[in-house]
Motif scaffolding. Structure first.
Motif, PDB file in Angstrom:
ATOM      1  N   UNK A 108       0.844  -1.203   0.000  1.00  0.00           N
ATOM      2  CA  UNK A 108       0.000   0.000   0.000  1.00  0.00           C
ATOM      3  C   UNK A 108       0.873   1.245   0.000  1.00  0.00           C
ATOM      4  N   UNK A 109       1.913   1.234   0.804  1.00  0.00           N
ATOM      5  CA  UNK A 109       2.727   2.439   0.954  1.00  0.00           C
ATOM      6  C   UNK A 109       3.838   2.552  -0.098  1.00  0.00           C
ATOM      7  N   UNK A 110       4.024   1.510  -0.882  1.00  0.00           N
ATOM      8  CA  UNK A 110       5.053   1.603  -1.925  1.00  0.00           C
ATOM      9  C   UNK A 110       4.504   2.211  -3.212  1.00  0.00           C
ATOM     10  N   UNK A 111       3.197   2.106  -3.417  1.00  0.00           N
ATOM     11  CA  UNK A 111       2.586   2.672  -4.627  1.00  0.00           C
ATOM     12  C   UNK A 111       1.900   3.989  -4.266  1.00  0.00           C
ATOM     13  N   UNK A 112       2.275   5.061  -4.931  1.00  0.00           N
ATOM     14  CA  UNK A 112       1.801   6.406  -4.577  1.00  0.00           C
ATOM     15  C   UNK A 112       0.291   6.534  -4.683  1.00  0.00           C
ATOM     16  N   UNK A 113      -0.295   6.074  -5.759  1.00  0.00           N
ATOM     17  CA  UNK A 113      -1.745   6.210  -5.941  1.00  0.00           C
ATOM     18  C   UNK A 113      -2.502   5.468  -4.854  1.00  0.00           C
ATOM     19  N   UNK A 114      -2.050   4.286  -4.510  1.00  0.00           N
ATOM     20  CA  UNK A 114      -2.699   3.491  -3.466  1.00  0.00           C
ATOM     21  C   UNK A 114      -2.551   4.154  -2.100  1.00  0.00           C
ATOM     22  N   UNK A 115      -1.380   4.724  -1.849  1.00  0.00           N
ATOM     23  CA  UNK A 115      -1.152   5.422  -0.593  1.00  0.00           C
ATOM     24  C   UNK A 115      -2.060   6.656  -0.483  1.00  0.00           C
ATOM     25  N   UNK A 116      -2.249   7.380  -1.579  1.00  0.00           N
ATOM     26  CA  UNK A 116      -3.136   8.545  -1.571  1.00  0.00           C
ATOM     27  C   UNK A 116      -4.587   8.133  -1.369  1.00  0.00           C
ATOM     28  N   UNK A 117      -4.985   7.003  -1.931  1.00  0.00           N
ATOM     29  CA  UNK A 117      -6.347   6.485  -1.697  1.00  0.00           C
ATOM     30  C   UNK A 117      -6.550   6.173  -0.216  1.00  0.00           C
ATOM     31  N   UNK A 118      -5.553   5.514   0.375  1.00  0.00           N
ATOM     32  CA  UNK A 118      -5.619   5.211   1.803  1.00  0.00           C
ATOM     33  C   UNK A 118      -5.688   6.492   2.624  1.00  0.00           C
ATOM     34  N   UNK A 119      -4.873   7.482   2.275  1.00  0.00           N
ATOM     35  CA  UNK A 119      -4.862   8.755   3.014  1.00  0.00           C
ATOM     36  C   UNK A 119      -6.215   9.452   2.911  1.00  0.00           C
ATOM     37  N   UNK A 120      -6.836   9.412   1.733  1.00  0.00           N
ATOM     38  CA  UNK A 120      -8.149  10.039   1.558  1.00  0.00           C
ATOM     39  C   UNK A 120      -9.194   9.370   2.440  1.00  0.00           C
ATOM     40  N   UNK A 121      -9.185   8.042   2.456  1.00  0.00           N
ATOM     41  CA  UNK A 121     -10.165   7.313   3.275  1.00  0.00           C
ATOM     42  C   UNK A 121      -9.903   7.511   4.766  1.00  0.00           C
ATOM     43  N   UNK A 122      -8.632   7.506   5.148  1.00  0.00           N
ATOM     44  CA  UNK A 122      -8.287   7.730   6.554  1.00  0.00           C
ATOM     45  C   UNK A 122      -8.697   9.134   6.993  1.00  0.00           C
ATOM     46  N   UNK A 123      -8.556  10.114   6.092  1.00  0.00           N
ATOM     47  CA  UNK A 123      -8.948  11.494   6.413  1.00  0.00           C
ATOM     48  C   UNK A 123     -10.441  11.584   6.671  1.00  0.00           C
TER      49      UNK A 123
END
Length: 196
Positions: A108-123
């Motif tokens: 999750x944290x190695x791929x930028x797009x996936x990390x941004x998706x996670x950050x959006x949902x966590x926000x």
């Protein structure tokens, strides 16, 4: 050193007898009724202050139908993320990204797009909890302004992270737009609660 409550003369620190050495007044029980009345008045004032706070919290959270609707609306954007919200190597929902983090957080944290998706949902989850707590104090002087600031910040952060995820190789899906619309609904309900 202290003073006698009746004659106001000084009594030594190591004087432990019950009566004043100067006027023989009982140091513990002298003017006891008036001190009890003063304590009762003070307790009533403190209780009134507590009732004001609890009454304000009750009014802010469940005081009207609109306030209850706003309370529910904090978690509707989170529920919308259970729908497919992003597409990065497959459709992503809130549950799927949580499963992916549990099983392989490095991916999750190695791929930028996936990390941004996670950050959006966590926000969205974080802002739902923050707004729930902050909305309890809507009755205060700056309560409405504080609610609007958190709502607008949530919308901007979520939309910005969604745009960034799309720019780095992901795609936003209908769950993202429903969640964004529900966040706007929450901001509108802040105005309705204030008006009500």
């Amino acid at each position: 050193m202290s003073n006698c409550p009746k004659c106001n003369k000084k009594i030594g620190v190591f004087y432990f007898k019950q009566n004043c050495p100067h006027c023989n007044a009982n140091l513990m029980y002298y003017d006891f009724d008036n001190r009890l009345k003063q304590d009762a008045v003070l307790a009533q004032q403190e209780w009134a202050a507590v009732e004001k706070v609890t009454g304000g919290i009750k009014t802010s959270s469940i005081g009207s139908f609109v306030a209850i609707a706003r309370l529910v609306s904090f978690f509707l954007p989170v529920a919308a993320l259970l729908l497919p919200s992003f597409n990065v190597n497959g459709k992503i929902t809130l549950i799927s990204i949580i499963k992916q983090i549990i099983s392989d957080s490095g991916a999750v944290f190695s791929e930028t797009a996936l990390m941004l998706c996670f950050a959006a949902m966590a926000a969205v989850v974080a802002f739902a909890l923050i707004q729930l707590v902050v909305s309890l104090f809507s009755y205060t002087k700056n309560g409405f302004k504080r609610n609007i600031v958190f709502s607008v910040t949530e919308i901007v952060v979520f939309a910005g992270l969604g745009i960034a995820a799309a720019a780095t190789g992901g795609t936003v899906l209908y769950g993202f737009f429903i969640s964004l619309a529900l966040q706007v609904l929450t901001a509108v309900l802040h105005f309705a609660v204030k008006k009500n």
